[in-house]
Design a protein around this motif. Structure first.
Motif, PDB file in Angstrom:
ATOM      1  N   VAL A 118       0.775  -1.225  -0.124  1.00 19.42           N
ATOM      2  CA  VAL A 118       0.042   0.118  -0.075  1.00 19.42           C
ATOM      3  C   VAL A 118       0.903   1.144   0.009  1.00 19.42           C
ATOM      4  CG1 VAL A 118      -1.910   1.323   1.260  1.00 19.42           C
ATOM      5  CG2 VAL A 118      -1.752  -1.288   1.197  1.00 19.42           C
ATOM      6  N   SER A 119       0.834   2.202  -1.006  1.00 15.34           N
ATOM      7  CA  SER A 119       1.467   3.342  -1.131  1.00 15.34           C
ATOM      8  C   SER A 119       0.795   4.361  -1.576  1.00 15.34           C
ATOM      9  CB  SER A 119       2.675   2.919  -2.241  1.00 15.34           C
ATOM     10  OG  SER A 119       3.778   4.315  -1.929  1.00 15.34           O
ATOM     11  N   GLY A 120       0.975   5.653  -0.976  1.00 16.36           N
ATOM     12  CA  GLY A 120       0.370   6.665  -1.322  1.00 16.36           C
ATOM     13  C   GLY A 120       1.565   7.826  -1.728  1.00 16.36           C
ATOM     14  N   TRP A 121       0.720   8.722  -2.826  1.00 19.93           N
ATOM     15  CA  TRP A 121       1.626   9.571  -3.358  1.00 19.93           C
ATOM     16  C   TRP A 121       1.094  10.755  -3.748  1.00 19.93           C
ATOM     17  CZ3 TRP A 121       1.218  11.305  -8.605  1.00 19.93           C
ATOM     18  CH2 TRP A 121       0.025  10.506  -9.260  1.00 19.93           C
TER      19      TRP A 121
ATOM     20  N   PHE B 132      16.957   4.612  -2.926  1.00 16.65           N
ATOM     21  CA  PHE B 132      15.523   5.277  -2.614  1.00 16.65           C
ATOM     22  C   PHE B 132      15.439   5.850  -1.387  1.00 16.65           C
ATOM     23  CE2 PHE B 132      10.876   5.533  -3.290  1.00 16.65           C
ATOM     24  CZ  PHE B 132      10.884   6.036  -4.480  1.00 16.65           C
ATOM     25  N   LEU B 133      14.040   6.548  -1.361  1.00 14.43           N
ATOM     26  CA  LEU B 133      13.643   7.253  -0.042  1.00 14.43           C
ATOM     27  C   LEU B 133      13.652   6.028   0.900  1.00 14.43           C
ATOM     28  CD1 LEU B 133      10.860   9.563  -1.322  1.00 14.43           C
ATOM     29  CD2 LEU B 133      13.145  10.027  -1.072  1.00 14.43           C
ATOM     30  N   VAL B 134      14.052   6.429   2.416  1.00 19.92           N
ATOM     31  CA  VAL B 134      13.933   5.297   3.355  1.00 19.92           C
ATOM     32  C   VAL B 134      13.344   6.221   4.484  1.00 19.92           C
ATOM     33  CG1 VAL B 134      16.010   4.320   3.061  1.00 19.92           C
ATOM     34  CG2 VAL B 134      16.016   6.348   4.270  1.00 19.92           C
ATOM     35  N   PRO B 135      12.625   5.230   5.307  1.00 19.83           N
ATOM     36  CA  PRO B 135      11.542   5.974   6.322  1.00 19.83           C
ATOM     37  C   PRO B 135      11.992   7.015   7.210  1.00 19.83           C
ATOM     38  CG  PRO B 135      11.444   3.332   6.385  1.00 19.83           C
ATOM     39  CD  PRO B 135      12.552   3.665   5.372  1.00 19.83           C
ATOM     40  N   ILE B 136      13.456   6.941   7.345  1.00 18.95           N
ATOM     41  CA  ILE B 136      13.901   8.226   8.078  1.00 18.95           C
ATOM     42  C   ILE B 136      13.851   9.490   7.351  1.00 18.95           C
ATOM     43  CG2 ILE B 136      16.276   7.900   7.530  1.00 18.95           C
ATOM     44  CD1 ILE B 136      15.272   8.319  11.234  1.00 18.95           C
ATOM     45  N   ASP B 137      13.838   9.416   6.159  1.00 22.69           N
ATOM     46  CA  ASP B 137      13.671  10.475   5.173  1.00 22.69           C
ATOM     47  C   ASP B 137      12.500  11.325   5.564  1.00 22.69           C
ATOM     48  OD1 ASP B 137      16.407   9.926   4.048  1.00 22.69           O
ATOM     49  OD2 ASP B 137      15.265   9.122   2.197  1.00 22.69           O
ATOM     50  N   LEU B 138      11.336  10.640   5.657  1.00 18.06           N
ATOM     51  CA  LEU B 138      10.185  11.109   5.820  1.00 18.06           C
ATOM     52  C   LEU B 138      10.199  11.615   7.155  1.00 18.06           C
ATOM     53  CD1 LEU B 138       7.262  11.903   4.306  1.00 18.06           C
ATOM     54  CD2 LEU B 138       6.678   9.688   5.014  1.00 18.06           C
TER      55      LEU B 138
ATOM     56  N   VAL C 145      11.118  14.059 -10.333  1.00 11.59           N
ATOM     57  CA  VAL C 145      11.970  14.053  -9.338  1.00 11.59           C
ATOM     58  C   VAL C 145      11.001  13.650  -7.914  1.00 11.59           C
ATOM     59  CG1 VAL C 145      13.375  15.733  -7.667  1.00 11.59           C
ATOM     60  CG2 VAL C 145      13.554  15.744 -10.117  1.00 11.59           C
ATOM     61  N   ILE C 146      11.486  12.625  -7.203  1.00 14.47           N
ATOM     62  CA  ILE C 146      10.762  12.186  -5.968  1.00 14.47           C
ATOM     63  C   ILE C 146      11.493  12.753  -4.695  1.00 14.47           C
ATOM     64  CG2 ILE C 146      10.124  10.091  -4.847  1.00 14.47           C
ATOM     65  CD1 ILE C 146      10.311   8.635  -7.846  1.00 14.47           C
ATOM     66  N   VAL C 147      10.472  13.150  -3.955  1.00 14.53           N
ATOM     67  CA  VAL C 147      10.888  13.698  -2.563  1.00 14.53           C
ATOM     68  C   VAL C 147      10.163  13.268  -1.657  1.00 14.53           C
ATOM     69  CG1 VAL C 147      11.743  15.955  -3.608  1.00 14.53           C
ATOM     70  CG2 VAL C 147       9.203  15.933  -2.655  1.00 14.53           C
ATOM     71  N   PRO C 148      10.554  13.093  -0.307  1.00 16.08           N
ATOM     72  CA  PRO C 148       9.686  12.451   0.937  1.00 16.08           C
ATOM     73  C   PRO C 148       8.431  13.743   1.110  1.00 16.08           C
ATOM     74  CG  PRO C 148      11.935  13.318   1.660  1.00 16.08           C
ATOM     75  CD  PRO C 148      11.789  13.620   0.122  1.00 16.08           C
TER      76      PRO C 148
ATOM     77  N   ILE D  62       7.220  14.420  -7.191  1.00 14.02           N
ATOM     78  CA  ILE D  62       6.315  13.582  -6.602  1.00 14.02           C
ATOM     79  C   ILE D  62       6.791  13.470  -5.166  1.00 14.02           C
ATOM     80  CG2 ILE D  62       5.426  11.206  -6.613  1.00 14.02           C
ATOM     81  CD1 ILE D  62       5.319  11.244  -9.458  1.00 14.02           C
ATOM     82  N   ALA D  63       5.733  13.565  -4.322  1.00 16.14           N
ATOM     83  CA  ALA D  63       6.116  13.475  -2.885  1.00 16.14           C
ATOM     84  C   ALA D  63       5.581  12.183  -2.376  1.00 16.14           C
ATOM     85  CB  ALA D  63       5.519  14.479  -2.028  1.00 16.14           C
ATOM     86  N   THR D  64       6.373  11.152  -1.939  1.00 19.53           N
ATOM     87  CA  THR D  64       5.772   9.877  -1.533  1.00 19.53           C
ATOM     88  C   THR D  64       6.789   9.309  -0.115  1.00 19.53           C
ATOM     89  OG1 THR D  64       5.162   7.690  -2.223  1.00 19.53           O
ATOM     90  CG2 THR D  64       7.410   8.555  -3.212  1.00 19.53           C
ATOM     91  N   ASP D  65       6.919   8.152   0.067  1.00 21.16           N
ATOM     92  CA  ASP D  65       7.634   7.375   0.980  1.00 21.16           C
ATOM     93  C   ASP D  65       8.218   6.217   0.450  1.00 21.16           C
ATOM     94  OD1 ASP D  65       5.815   5.174   0.880  1.00 21.16           O
ATOM     95  OD2 ASP D  65       4.733   5.744   2.721  1.00 21.16           O
TER      96      ASP D  65
END
Length: 159
Positions: free
Chosen positions: A48-51, A90-96, A156-159, A71-74
């Protein structure tokens, strides 16, 4: 709870193993708690993923500039979209959690602007550090959602 139950019912009826939620910035039908409850419900069976699409913004590396979709996501979005990396991570949980100013850059953006992991770039008015570069990916076939229109190479993907 009605929206959450609706998502569960649709997922069960279609036998889905991946649920992608496009979160509207101005209209929160499902909130972060709902997403967490969906993740708990899906468990190891899927993702399950949101953006959120933050729109098109200027992306700059020194004196080179390009307009990109941001795009902002996790961290879960990589698995949901089956994204691969040419380099970095890729993004990791701590980034968010820490609201880190890091980004993952699409393949074409990286090639056209000479972007590499570790570079400092500007996304809109904010400074970010590049932590990953996506592998080339063909555009998704057209479909009923805005996700189908994403050119990951120009994103470009950001937390």
């Amino acid at each position: 709870d009605g929206a959450l139950q609706g998502v569960k019912t649709q997922a069960e009826s279609m036998g889905l193993d991946t649920i992608r939620l496009e979160m509207a910035r101005d209209l929160a039908v499902l909130d972060e708690k709902d997403v967490m409850r969906l993740r708990s419900w899906v468990g190891e069976k899927g993702v399950v993923s949101g953006w959120v699409s933050l729109s098109e913004m200027a992306f700059k590396k020194r004196d080179r500039r390009q307009v990109v979709r941001v795009i902002a996501t996790d961290s879960t979005w990589r698995k949901a979209e089956q994204l691969k990396l040419d380099s970095g991570r890729f993004l990791v949980p701590i980034d968010l959690t820490k609201k880190s100013r890091v980004c993952v850059v699409g393949h074409k953006v990286a090639v056209q602007l000479g972007v590499m992991v570790g570079d400092q770039v500007q996304v809109g008015q904010m400074a970010y550090q590049v932590v990953g570069v996506l592998s080339h990916r063909e555009e998704m076939a057209s479909g009923p959602t805005s996700l189908a229109a994403i050119d990951f190479d120009q994103t470009v993907i950001v937390p």
